[in-house]
Motif scaffolding. Structure first.
Motif, mmCIF file in Angstrom:
data_model
loop_
_atom_site.group_PDB
_atom_site.id
_atom_site.type_symbol
_atom_site.label_atom_id
_atom_site.label_comp_id
_atom_site.label_asym_id
_atom_site.label_seq_id
_atom_site.Cartn_x
_atom_site.Cartn_y
_atom_site.Cartn_z
ATOM 1 N N HIS A 233 -47.017 81.983 -132.509
ATOM 2 C CA HIS A 233 -47.098 83.490 -132.141
ATOM 3 C C HIS A 233 -48.151 83.540 -131.133
ATOM 4 O O HIS A 233 -49.158 82.774 -131.130
ATOM 5 N N CYS B 8 -52.217 79.402 -132.914
ATOM 6 C CA CYS B 8 -50.953 79.195 -133.309
ATOM 7 C C CYS B 8 -49.930 79.070 -132.208
ATOM 8 O O CYS B 8 -49.730 79.813 -131.297
ATOM 9 N N GLY C 174 -51.599 84.560 -139.213
ATOM 10 C CA GLY C 174 -51.010 85.593 -138.457
ATOM 11 C C GLY C 174 -49.647 85.928 -138.730
ATOM 12 O O GLY C 174 -49.178 86.908 -138.902
ATOM 13 N N CYS C 175 -48.695 84.591 -138.409
ATOM 14 C CA CYS C 175 -47.188 84.872 -138.534
ATOM 15 C C CYS C 175 -46.535 84.272 -139.824
ATOM 16 O O CYS C 175 -45.516 84.386 -140.107
ATOM 17 N N CYS D 118 -50.122 79.619 -141.069
ATOM 18 C CA CYS D 118 -50.673 80.463 -139.776
ATOM 19 C C CYS D 118 -50.901 81.948 -140.591
ATOM 20 O O CYS D 118 -50.085 82.372 -140.998
HETATM 21 ZN ZN LIG Z 1 -48.951 82.129 -136.178
#
Ligand SMILES: [Zn+2]
Length: 591
Positions: free
Chosen positions: A42, A39, A62-63, A60
């Motif tokens: 982040h 990503c 993750g974020c 994403c």
């Molecule tokens: Zn991310």
């Protein structure tokens, strides 16, 4: 939107999102139907950044950042929507010609121009010989000459018509200046007229995220009331969504992945001039939900730094109630003495940062406050004050951890504390008067909001369902404003015969809560579901839910009505019950 729709569509057609993204994410690789990479928004070691060429979206895990090809460019290059369209147009060789500006845009640009003019005028005035007193005051407070230039501080002389005379010389309409909240129409003076809003004040221009000045805060020199006078809200300025200093701090907040929130304008400037630049301030005392949303786009951590006095603590606690549930880590730190400006000026950046780094979580902070203020109070009362803090913690494991901590802090037996806590919570649930109904209401509301949001996800990810949904549902029945706005947009696009899909929706909602809702919908794109069954289930749930509410309402009416109205209500209830039967039997056939 001033860029013609066709141009936007041409540019979209010509840009393959996977190719555009690949320029920024060299690790991007094909995995089945999608692409996967590290990503760019982040820091991560295992890829969770996904691109779907089919849907022309990215997301994403993750974020939780996501969007279409324009939102990708907008986030990477930090451009607004029209700017990203132009940027991408250049990249794929399509020129963007703008439509003639509409009246609203022209008015907004005029308001910005007046604000900019006033800012420059006040700034020049502060640096002139006549305002030596004001300049001495500013420098005496500890502001540096560089900061005064960077934050464009100014001075409004103590006169009723300082700004007005200059505006008149420039042939600026005073009515528009009044729309920009810079002058005030006078009630008492003969022949109408206007007078300056800011008089005898050190002026702090307030900028929007694009770096345009949109309002002012004026601090009185010396003593007098009010100490700070802010522009009232108007077309361009909404207090709850603007943060003071964000135009200067944004890059640093992104770099550090952390925002420090202080209370006042001077605190922000003091930190910046001492080299701590990821610092902003809300415009009232407490941070608002919109401001947290804005910050959560730039960083993962927000630190509330407050003065040692109690007003600051109260403000921070109010803020925490909003912030608690958001997608950012919130921590709280308190200065041992003084305000941030005094502290950093006297002790320097290093000592200041050690206070920031000693920040703790909101619940720990609240516990600490209760203990600090408890003094000689009965320990049992202290325990109940702490229970009141702990009851708002969402997860049971966390609650257990805090109960354990509290019992060790108060030197009490852990099991007794836990069982007292259970009693405390049960006591809260006991119905007082009609409260059983009112307490259940938010939970019901939550169910409905979730169901409509799931419905949106199905429509946007499986556009073949749009027609059915537009027939089955109407925007009027949706109470949650964010869902309602998106659904209204879907129906209006559909009625104009335009394509509806999740990537296109990002053009209409490039920012705001609707944008965040669209991002959460993207996550569902990568789940495999039987969307037709899911739709039917949501349909039945929502319809049943609404029927039940109507029935309850009629039952209540019947209970409180005189005899002659009752029959009519009973008929209504009968009709509703039949509808309900139909839905239920349909549901049973399906399973
Ligand atoms: Zn991310």
């Amino acid at each position: 939107m001033s860029i013609p729709r066709e141009t936007i569509e041409q540019i979209r057609d010509r840009s393959r999102i996977e190719e555009i993204v690949k320029n920024y994410v060299p690790t991007l690789q094909k995995r089945g139907r999608n692409y996967l990479g590290l990503c760019p928004f982040h820091k991560e070691k295992t890829p969770s950044f996904t691109v779907s060429p089919e849907k022309q979206i990215f997301y994403c895990f993750g974020c939780h950042t996501g969007g279409n090809v324009f939102s990708f460019i907008s986030k990477m290059e930090r451009l607004n929507f029209p700017e990203s369209v132009r940027f991408l147009g250049n990249l794929v060789g399509i020129q963007v010609h703008e439509d003639r500006k509409d009246e609203g845009t022209e008015k907004r640009e005029y308001l910005l121009k007046i604000n900019r003019y006033a800012m420059n005028l006040y700034h020049k005035c502060l640096k002139s010989d006549e305002s030596r007193g004001a300049m001495e005051y500013a420098l005496g407070r500890g502001l540096s000459a560089e900061s005064i230039d960077e934050f464009k501080l100014g001075f409004a002389p103590d006169a009723w018509d300082f700004l007005i005379r200059h505006l008149q010389n420039k042939k600026v309409s005073l009515a528009t200046a009044s729309d920009a909240a810079l002058v005030i129409p006078s009630k008492n003076r003969e022949g109408g007229g206007y007078y300056d809003r800011f008089r005898g004040r050190l002026m702090f221009p307030i900028f929007n995220i694009a770096g345009d000045v949109i309002a002012f805060g004026g601090r009185i020199l010396g003593s007098g009331e009010p100490k700070y006078l802010n522009s009232p809200e108007y077309e361009l300025f909404s207090k709850s969504s603007v943060l003071y200093g964000l135009h200067a701090a944004r890059e640093h907040i992104i770099d550090m992945q952390r925002a420090i929130i202080v209370e006042g304008y001077l605190d922000v400037i003091g930190c910046h001039q001492n080299g701590i630049r990821n610092v902003v301030a809300p415009l009232g005392t407490a941070l608002t939900e919109q401001q947290v949303n804005v910050l959560s786009r730039y960083c993962r951590e927000i630190i509330l730094l407050f003065d040692a006095d109690s007003a600051g603590i109260k403000a921070s606690l109010r803020s925490l109630d909003i912030v608690d549930t958001k997608n950012v880590d919130v921590r709280v730190a308190m200065l041992p003495d003084g305000d941030p400006f005094e502290y950093i000026t006297q002790k320097g950046a290093r000592e200041f940062m050690s206070v920031v780094d000693s920040s703790i979580g909101p619940v720990d902070f609240k516990i600490k406050r209760v203990l600090a203020e408890s003094g000689n109070i009965d320990p049992l009362k202290v325990l109940f004050l702490l229970f009141d803090v702990i009851k708002d913690v969402r997860y049971e494991t966390e609650r257990t951890r805090y109960l354990k901590k509290v019992s060790s802090l108060l030197n009490m037996d852990e099991h007794s504390v836990s069982s007292d806590y259970e009693k405390f919570v049960r006591g809260l649930r006991e119905p007082k008067h009609y409260s059983a109904e009112t307490e259940k209401a938010p939970e019901k509301e939550g169910f409905l909001v979730r169901s409509y949001r799931e419905l949106l996800a199905i429509i946007l990810l499986y556009p073949e369902m749009t027609e059915q949904a537009v027939i089955d549902f109407s925007a009027d029945e949706i109470t949650d404003p964010v869902t309602k706005n998106v659904f209204t947009m879907i129906t209006s696009l559909y009625s104009e015969g335009k394509a509806v899909s999740v990537d296109i929706m990002f053009d209409y909602f490039p920012t705001g809560d609707e944008n965040s809702l669209l991002e959460t919908i993207l996550a569902k794109n990568f789940e495999s579901i039987n969307y037709k069954d899911a739709y039917t289930e949501i349909y039945i749930n929502i319809k049943l839910f609404n029927i039940n509410i109507k029935i309850e309402r009629y039952v209540e009416l019947i209970r409180n009505s005189r005899d002659n109205d009752t029959r009519e209500y009973l008929t209504e209830v009968e009709v509703l019950r039949r509808d309900k039967e139909k839905l239920l039997s349909y549901m049973h056939q399906k399973h």
